[in-house]
Design a protein around this motif. Structure first.
Motif, PDB file in Angstrom:
ATOM      1  N   GLY A  40       0.814  -1.202   0.000  1.00 19.70           N
ATOM      2  CA  GLY A  40       0.000   0.000   0.000  1.00 19.70           C
ATOM      3  C   GLY A  40       0.850   1.254   0.000  1.00 19.70           C
ATOM      4  N   ILE A  41       0.298   2.331  -0.559  1.00 20.09           N
ATOM      5  CA  ILE A  41       0.957   3.641  -0.526  1.00 20.09           C
ATOM      6  C   ILE A  41       0.299   4.472   0.566  1.00 20.09           C
ATOM      7  CG2 ILE A  41       1.322   5.808  -1.766  1.00 20.09           C
ATOM      8  CD1 ILE A  41       1.610   4.232  -4.317  1.00 20.09           C
ATOM      9  N   CYS A  42       1.071   4.801   1.579  1.00 21.35           N
ATOM     10  CA  CYS A  42       0.605   5.603   2.711  1.00 21.35           C
ATOM     11  C   CYS A  42       1.092   7.042   2.518  1.00 21.35           C
ATOM     12  CB  CYS A  42       1.163   5.013   4.004  1.00 21.35           C
ATOM     13  SG  CYS A  42       0.725   5.896   5.507  1.00 21.35           S
ATOM     14  N   HIS A  43       0.297   8.013   2.971  1.00 19.54           N
ATOM     15  CA  HIS A  43       0.728   9.407   2.842  1.00 19.54           C
ATOM     16  C   HIS A  43       2.037   9.637   3.578  1.00 19.54           C
ATOM     17  CE1 HIS A  43      -1.073  13.615   1.945  1.00 19.54           C
ATOM     18  NE2 HIS A  43       0.241  13.643   1.856  1.00 19.54           N
ATOM     19  N   ILE A 243     -12.217  11.089  15.692  1.00 22.02           N
ATOM     20  CA  ILE A 243     -10.947  10.619  15.141  1.00 22.02           C
ATOM     21  C   ILE A 243     -10.543  11.573  14.028  1.00 22.02           C
ATOM     22  CG2 ILE A 243      -9.727   8.723  14.014  1.00 22.02           C
ATOM     23  CD1 ILE A 243     -10.598   8.004  16.808  1.00 22.02           C
ATOM     24  N   ASN A 244      -9.437  12.285  14.233  1.00 23.43           N
ATOM     25  CA  ASN A 244      -8.943  13.236  13.240  1.00 23.43           C
ATOM     26  C   ASN A 244      -7.896  12.555  12.368  1.00 23.43           C
ATOM     27  OD1 ASN A 244      -8.045  15.415  11.763  1.00 23.43           O
ATOM     28  ND2 ASN A 244      -6.820  16.268  13.426  1.00 23.43           N
ATOM     29  N   THR A 245      -8.260  12.295  11.117  1.00 25.57           N
ATOM     30  CA  THR A 245      -7.352  11.557  10.230  1.00 25.57           C
ATOM     31  C   THR A 245      -6.566  12.450   9.281  1.00 25.57           C
ATOM     32  OG1 THR A 245      -8.910  11.225   8.389  1.00 25.57           O
ATOM     33  CG2 THR A 245      -9.043   9.683  10.241  1.00 25.57           C
ATOM     34  N   VAL A 246      -6.787  13.737   9.307  1.00 22.48           N
ATOM     35  CA  VAL A 246      -6.162  14.605   8.301  1.00 22.48           C
ATOM     36  C   VAL A 246      -4.843  15.176   8.799  1.00 22.48           C
ATOM     37  CG1 VAL A 246      -8.402  15.175   7.313  1.00 22.48           C
ATOM     38  CG2 VAL A 246      -7.401  16.688   9.025  1.00 22.48           C
ATOM     39  N   SER A 247      -3.918  15.343   7.878  1.00 20.55           N
ATOM     40  CA  SER A 247      -2.616  15.938   8.190  1.00 20.55           C
ATOM     41  C   SER A 247      -2.619  17.398   7.746  1.00 20.55           C
ATOM     42  CB  SER A 247      -1.494  15.161   7.486  1.00 20.55           C
ATOM     43  OG  SER A 247      -1.414  13.847   7.978  1.00 20.55           O
ATOM     44  N   ARG A 330      -1.296  12.125  -7.067  1.00 19.25           N
ATOM     45  CA  ARG A 330      -2.737  12.020  -6.854  1.00 19.25           C
ATOM     46  C   ARG A 330      -3.087  11.967  -5.374  1.00 19.25           C
ATOM     47  NH1 ARG A 330      -5.252   7.354 -10.359  1.00 19.25           N
ATOM     48  NH2 ARG A 330      -7.035   8.031  -9.094  1.00 19.25           N
ATOM     49  N   VAL A 331      -2.266  11.298  -4.570  1.00 23.27           N
ATOM     50  CA  VAL A 331      -2.507  11.281  -3.121  1.00 23.27           C
ATOM     51  C   VAL A 331      -2.450  12.696  -2.566  1.00 23.27           C
ATOM     52  CG1 VAL A 331      -1.579  10.575  -0.885  1.00 23.27           C
ATOM     53  CG2 VAL A 331      -1.721   8.912  -2.745  1.00 23.27           C
ATOM     54  N   GLU A 332      -1.462  13.462  -2.993  1.00 22.08           N
ATOM     55  CA  GLU A 332      -1.326  14.835  -2.496  1.00 22.08           C
ATOM     56  C   GLU A 332      -2.495  15.709  -2.941  1.00 22.08           C
ATOM     57  OE1 GLU A 332       3.075  16.044  -1.646  1.00 22.08           O
ATOM     58  OE2 GLU A 332       2.925  15.504  -3.763  1.00 22.08           O
TER      59      GLU A 332
END
Length: 349
Positions: A40-43, A243-247, A330-332
């Motif tokens: 998997g590609i993780c941020h 749950i805060n999942t954003v960076s 695309r992830v960014e």
């Protein structure tokens, strides 16, 4: 002798990823050799390639969401055998002796847990991650992927899955509890699935409503746009757990206002800049602002078993090795629903 295997690496900070070969160590008695099927590609891979989190080790082979099949085992390994379906997450070693390792929270090892990539093992050798065809890992840091759970949809569970499962379990998500998930991305979509499967009432808080249909299909019963200021009035004092999942930078005081008395807001996203808040946002309600970092190996196995029991896997887009740099872009741009997974058979092909 060590084994040469194909991989994808960044040669320097911010450099595009390119094909290469790396050496994997010869099997030690307690080692497992894994033929990687998917990574998997993780941020966090992107953050580390770009050195957003400080100085990193190059060349870097990212990847800590690894799923594959056992190809060989060391002489002392009894838990696994050739052909077993297994996964590897963010860690590949720890001291095994400190209070945290003994408690099953190896991620907090006093000596320092060894990260799957961009790390240095206790032998002094740099670690290289799952964007490769094979990996050698100490058996205690390998998890079994249950039958019925596809290796492709299981790979992201080794980071994104445990990162969201652990705080939900720790803070008591379940029947009678109201959970909000900030962000419906690689982490957030799994947080929604987990919280719903645990029996909680789940609401997604996102910048816009463009993913509302997805959120409801994943198990949420509410979906609100945080760009709408009325959201923070309508939902004031609603949630037991957020749950805060954003960076990213968020107005923490506004989000703390959404918590019930005694509620907890848990950060699993990791922005590069400090977050700030007014102490009274927590004091007036005995509220908690917390953090959570992945989970231990035993809890990771528990999470995988839970996923198999409840039919939970990541929502993925499978790509070839040649598409990795495009996938990073695309992830960014938040242009993935919801996790890229590399078909490892295409690495070096």
């Amino acid at each position: 002798m060590s084994t040469t295997t194909h991989a994808i690496a960044a040669a320097a900070p911010g450099a595009p990823l390119a094909p290469t070969t790396i050496e994997r160590r010869d099997l030690r008695p307690d080692d497992v050799l894994i033929d990687i099927a998917y990574a998997g590609i993780c941020h966090s891979d992107i953050h580390q390639v770009k050195e957003d989190w400080g100085q990193a080790i190059f060349p870097m082979v990212p990847g800590h969401e690894i799923a594959g099949v056992v190809a060989a085992v060391g002489s002392a390994v009894t838990k696994y055998q050739v052909g077993d379906r297994v996964g590897v997450g963010c860690m590949v070693d720890s001291c095994g002796e400190c209070e945290y390792c003994r408690a099953g929270t190896e991620q907090f090892c006093v000596k320092g847990s060894v990260m799957t990539y961009n790390g240095v093992g206790y032998d002094g050798e740099n670690t290289y991650g799952g964007y490769s065809r094979q990996v050698v890992v100490k058996d205690a840091f390998v998890c079994r992927i249950p039958e019925g759970l596809g290796l492709d949809v299981a790979a992201p569970l080794l980071c994104a899955g445990i990162t969201t499962y652990s705080p939900l379990r720790h803070w008591g998500a379940g029947p009678g509890k109201k959970v909000a998930v900030i962000g419906l991305g690689g982490l957030g979509h799994l947080a929604v699935k987990f919280a719903a499967a645990m029996g909680a009432e789940v609401t997604v808080l996102s910048q816009s409503l463009k993913k509302q249909e997805d959120g409801l299909k994943l198990g949420a019963t509410g979906y609100y746009a945080t760009s709408d200021e009325s959201t923070f009035e309508v939902l004031k004092g609603t949630f037991d757990i957020i749950i805060n999942t954003v960076s990213a930078q968020l107005p923490l005081d506004d989000y703390a206002g959404l918590l019930r008395v005694g509620g907890a807001m848990v950060n699993v996203g990791a922005p590069g800049e400090p977050l700030s808040y007014n102490a009274f946002s927590l004091l007036l309600g005995n509220k908690v602002l917390a953090g959570s970092m992945i989970g231990g190996i035993a809890e990771t196995q528990e999470m995988l078993d839970f996923c198999a029991e409840h039919g939970i896997g990541a929502e993925i887009e499978t790509i070839s090795a040649g598409q990795v740099n495009e996938a990073y872009e695309r992830v960014e741009n938040s242009d993935v629903r919801y996790r890229f997974v590399i078909d490892a058979a295409t690495i070096g092909a």
